[in-house]
Design an enzyme around this catalytic site. Sequence first.
Site: not given
Length: 432
Positions: A391, A350, A353, A261, A276
Amino acid sequence: MLEMKWIREHAEEVQAAAVGKRMDISIRELLERDEERRALLLETEEGRRVRNSLSADIGRLMQAGEREQAEGLREQVKQLNGQLEQVEAKLAVVQEEVTRLQWLVPNVVSPDTPMGASDEDNVELRRVGELPVFDYEAKDHVDLGERHDLIDIPRGVKIGGTRSYVLKGAGLLLHRAVQQLALDLLLKHGFMPMEVPLMVRENTLLNTGFFPTGRDQVYELQGENKWLVGTSEVPLVSYYADEIVDVQEPIKLAATSTCFRSEVGSGGRDVRGLYRVHQFAKVEQVIICAPDAKESERMLQEITGHAEELLQLLELPYRVVAVCTGDMSQKTYKQYDIETWMPSRNAYGETHSSSNLHDFQARRSNIRCRDAQGKLAYCHTLNNTAVASPRILIPLLENHQQADGSIRIPAALQPYMGGAEYLVLPHEDEEI
């Protein structure tokens, strides 16, 4: 994608969804262009009908030897062809604009989705686990990773630029261990494991709802018409594109993949450490099920439960939140996020999801099934992050650090870590 007829009948609801998701699209403009398109289509069809009728009359006149009358009709056909070309050209332009706008139309949201502008408006549903209490100066995952020689961010940046890293030794083993634990968990729950392409065609990203709105988040391979996926959801869903599938039992797919990403728009956010980054690994679960709201809601709860089960195996405190309209993507009907406690942030971050898309994604990807009467209908699709690493290493290292500098390995991970119960500092004899 929503069907145009449905959009016409639910225009206010669709516009409200666009406003809630902060998408700049006018449903009225789409409907006006579609009305124009339908009018031009009728005009085109009528012109073709008249032309075909005149052509038939010309044939009959020629057979009857009435050449003068036939030539008169030929002149009419010639004029009609010129008019048709103009109308067809207008129709092509309007059709292109309707298609462009229709690709931008968001999915509507579930009745129980909270309204809000950003992730700050997400609604907490439950908390699980006790937060750690440190009676010493706790360290963050970067310090822990450097002390244990697990993480090397400076050399990662030297190699790959910003938001890059290197995992080494037990850091890599933990990275692989959490993925294998997640995959084994999904196998237990009946998922089909798959290795899938990570370079995909543009249409797969469009059909799964990641384009056109998310182009800036995806890396393009110039000149190849190929893109690097940010989640294996894209190839997993696309596996059944343009097919009629049997969903008497939900289709459950899982993949472990590297993901990429660009993180455009996140400059200055979460720049320290592994939160991130541009390259990471995910174990993704995707479900394709019958187009029944109760069925897909049940599947949403199930896949969310799998992610919670993993966090409980990792002995990490977390919370589940209902994602609000302003924090949802174009394609999502209903979404939960799971946030795991990260001591260095003094907050939940987070890590997972879960999304229910209803038939939005399947309609774009043309994935259909037959109902009890044999009628074709678009399936419902769902997806969930079973685990994303590195993460997840943030809470794993930070929550399990000990006063003596060691890091406790949760029991569920120990078989994947050679049976070790702790990561000890390098100067200790028990180093992994």
